[in-house]
Structure formats: C-alpha cells, structure tokens
Design an enzyme around this catalytic site. Structure first.
Site, PDB file in Angstrom:
ATOM      1  N   GLY A  53      35.684  37.464  43.000  1.00 13.92           N
ATOM      2  CA  GLY A  53      34.442  37.810  42.003  1.00 13.92           C
ATOM      3  C   GLY A  53      33.074  37.235  42.598  1.00 13.92           C
ATOM      4  CE1 TYR A  54      27.641  35.932  39.489  1.00 16.68           C
ATOM      5  CE2 TYR A  54      26.413  35.894  41.484  1.00 16.68           C
ATOM      6  CZ  TYR A  54      25.861  35.917  40.428  1.00 16.68           C
ATOM      7  OH  TYR A  54      24.875  35.797  39.593  1.00 16.68           O
TER       8      TYR A  54
ATOM      9  CG  HIS B  95      28.500  39.187  48.400  1.00 17.43           C
ATOM     10  ND1 HIS B  95      28.913  39.491  49.740  1.00 17.43           N
ATOM     11  CD2 HIS B  95      28.989  37.738  48.164  1.00 17.43           C
ATOM     12  CE1 HIS B  95      29.347  39.367  49.821  1.00 17.43           C
ATOM     13  NE2 HIS B  95      29.735  37.281  49.448  1.00 17.43           N
ATOM     14  CD  GLU B  96      26.240  46.323  50.683  1.00 15.69           C
ATOM     15  OE1 GLU B  96      25.996  46.946  49.390  1.00 15.69           O
ATOM     16  OE2 GLU B  96      26.703  47.200  50.895  1.00 15.69           O
TER      17      GLU B  96
ATOM     18  CG  HIS C 282      32.992  40.888  48.312  1.00 15.22           C
ATOM     19  ND1 HIS C 282      31.972  39.564  46.642  1.00 15.22           N
ATOM     20  CD2 HIS C 282      33.778  39.763  48.194  1.00 15.22           C
ATOM     21  CE1 HIS C 282      32.191  38.700  47.288  1.00 15.22           C
ATOM     22  NE2 HIS C 282      33.495  38.634  47.854  1.00 15.22           N
TER      23      HIS C 282
ATOM     24  CD  GLN D 278      40.892  30.974  46.908  1.00 13.78           C
ATOM     25  OE1 GLN D 278      41.746  31.015  47.210  1.00 13.78           O
ATOM     26  NE2 GLN D 278      39.721  30.493  47.139  1.00 13.78           N
TER      27      GLN D 278
ATOM     28  CE  LYS E 223      31.146  34.384  53.865  1.00 14.45           C
ATOM     29  NZ  LYS E 223      31.614  32.719  53.426  1.00 14.45           N
TER      30      LYS E 223
ATOM     31  CB  SER F 280      30.033  34.443  45.784  1.00 13.36           C
ATOM     32  OG  SER F 280      30.503  35.616  46.292  1.00 13.36           O
TER      33      SER F 280
HETATM   34  O1  PAF Z   1      37.787  35.191  50.140  1.00 13.30           O
HETATM   35  C1  PAF Z   1      37.752  34.888  49.224  1.00 13.30           C
HETATM   36  O2  PAF Z   1      37.630  34.964  47.990  1.00 13.30           O
HETATM   37  C2  PAF Z   1      39.682  33.811  48.922  1.00 13.30           C
HETATM   38  O3  PAF Z   1      40.323  32.926  49.692  1.00 13.30           O
HETATM   39  C3  PAF Z   1      40.305  35.448  48.615  1.00 13.30           C
HETATM   40  C4  PAF Z   1      40.812  36.117  49.439  1.00 13.30           C
HETATM   41  C5  PAF Z   1      40.384  36.158  47.494  1.00 13.30           C
HETATM   42  C6  PAF Z   1      41.624  34.051  47.980  1.00 13.30           C
HETATM   43  O4  PAF Z   1      40.827  33.479  46.760  1.00 13.30           O
END
Ligand code: PAF
Length: 293
Positions: free
Chosen positions: A33-34, A36-37, A39, A63, A151, A188
C-alpha cells in the site's frame, strides 16, 4: 471504475476460481500500500499482460524485524483505492493480519542462498517473511503472472527462485524502476524524508550513475567503482552507507572483477530512513567474437 475490495481469503479464492473458469488471465501486483507511481507502473504492466488485475495491499508483519517500526509504515486505503483504480486495478485484496496469520500459524518459506547477502545480511528474516507472504498470496489469488519492481532486485530474485523451486505455475515479470526528476527511485519510504533529506537523497542515484559511467569508460576493478560511489554519497551530510555491492544478476554473488551482467546495488540511510537502489549493467565479454571470422 472503483476496484472491488475483497478482505477475506475465502472470497478471494472464490473470485479467482470464477475468473479462471470463465477463461480470464489474472495478473497480480502484491504491495504493502501507500501507492506511488512505481506501483502504478506495475499495474499498467499487469494490465498489458492480462484481462484482470488483482492488487494486494497488506503490510506484512513477518517481513519487519524487531527494530523496524511496522506501526509507522504509512497507510491510506482510501487514497490507494483511488490510485489503484486510476491505473486499471480491478480487484484489491486487502486482508487483516488475523486473516493471513490465524491463531496457530507456523509455516514459513526460506529461499536460502539468494536471501543471505545484501539486504538479507542486515535484515535477518526479512526475505523469509517476504517469500512466505508471497507464497500465501499466490495460493490465495492464483494468478497466471505476477509483477514485481526491479528496485527490490533481491526480492524479485528470491521470488523467481521460489517459484522455480516450488514448481509454482506463475510467470514472474520484473518491471523497471520508476524515478523522480532527480533520479531518486520511487518508494513509500521517501515519505519519511524531510525536505533537506529529500534533496540529499539524490546522491544515491548520482553514485549509481557514476558507477555506470566509470564502467562504460572501461573500469573493471570493483573496489575502484565502490570507492568512487562512496565519494559521491559522502557529499550528503546525512548519509550513512549500509552497503554498496556489485553482484551477479542471477545469483547475486559479489563479483571479484567486473564482467558479464550484474547489478550495482546499495542501501544508504539518509537521516533515519533506509533507502535502496540499483542499476543493472552488462559489459561485453572481450573473448566473444574473437574467433568468429
Ligand atoms: O515489495 C513489497 O511491497 C513487499 O515486500 C511485498 C512483495 C508486497 C510482500 O509483502
């Protein structure tokens, strides 16, 4: 059109089964989430490759390390919905922690070697958390393909390895880094930077550009390239280098000497914010073609 928001695992599985049954090709963009361009560029790529785009928005506790503040991770589902819709997302899967890791949960996925170095060396358990949640998301969403950003090159390599090793029938597509006007990779985490830190953060890309130019000019000594990069980064008073590495583009093993196809990667703190970035470079093998006439 507003994307459909699904919160339960059962409903997501059902929706995916219906889509597959009716012959739709499903592309998946996992996110925390959050948006940005960066994503949104993944969503657009997904749109090009499939009929239905599913995005997950889940800030995955598995994680984050004990010293990493998951509570401070930026969240704004209403804004994410608008942005996701603008890029062509059909379905947002946004489960709760309890839905993903119910009482009694105890399984994890460990991709060994490629998780060890680089970010893995400084964030123990991080890639195990990533591989685990992505494996779960793949099993729930059941996509034909999934799009990841370059990235997070190490993450993409970990996921590619997992998919091969666990015989998952999913194509992994890696999409290029999207950068701000001064070259800073979109993330983010850029949200955490003060205005001064944001200006200073441009040194990350500047150092990668320096590496690229040196290598293009014929430099083949890894230490010389790293030293030049350190000099560039040290111009930013709030920078602290965590690592700079030059590593093989497939297995991420550090190179002894510059050759073949590889990543130049770095992790640098600007103030309290840890940023990562990389460039992929390949240099022609001098031996190739020598005896071809
Ligand atoms: O890259 C991310 O935002 C995260 O590591 C992912 C792949 C969504 C897993 O939580």
């Amino acid at each position: 059109m507003q994307p459909q928001v699904i919160k339960s695992v059962q409903e997501m599985r059902l929706r995916s089964a219906q889509l597959r049954q009716s012959g739709h090709r499903i592309a998946f963009v996992p996110t925390m989430g959050y948006l940005h361009e960066g994503h949104l560029s993944l969503v657009r790529k997904a749109r090009d490759l499939a009929d239905v785009v599913v995005m997950s928005i889940f800030v995955n506790p598995a994680q984050f390390g004990p010293n990493e503040d998951i509570a401070a991770y930026p969240r704004d589902l209403a804004r994410d919905k608008r942005l996701a819709a603008s890029a062509g997302t059909d379905i947002i899967f946004s489960p709760s922690n309890a839905e993903m890791y119910p009482e009694g949960y105890q399984t994890s996925v460990l991709v060994k070697d490629v998780s060890q170095g680089l970010c893995g060396a400084f964030r123990p358990g991080h890639f195990e958390g990533v591989a685990t949640v992505v494996a779960k998301l793949f099993n729930i969403v059941r996509p034909h393909l999934a799009v990841f950003g370059e990235k997070d090159a190490q993450q993409a390599i970990v996921i590619q390895r997992m998919v091969v090793d666990l015989n998952m029938d999913i194509d992994i597509v890696v999409a290029p880094i999207v950068r701000e006007h001064d070259g800073l990779a979109m993330s983010s985490r850029n949200e955490y930077l003060t205005a001064d830190e944001r200006r200073q953060a441009a040194v990350l890309f500047e150092s990668l550009r320096t590496a690229k130019e040196l290598i293009a000019a014929g430099e083949r000594d890894v230490d010389n390239v790293k030293t030049a990069m350190r000099t560039v980064i040290s111009k930013a008073s709030k920078s602290r280098i965590q690592y700079i590495e030059i590593a093989d583009s497939i297995n991420l093993k550090p190179l002894g000497r510059i050759a073949g196809e590889f990543y130049v990667l770095l992790a640098v703190y600007i103030g309290k914010t840890r940023l990562i970035d990389n460039v992929k470079i390949s240099v022609p093998d001098k031996n190739i073609g020598q005896n071809s006439h």
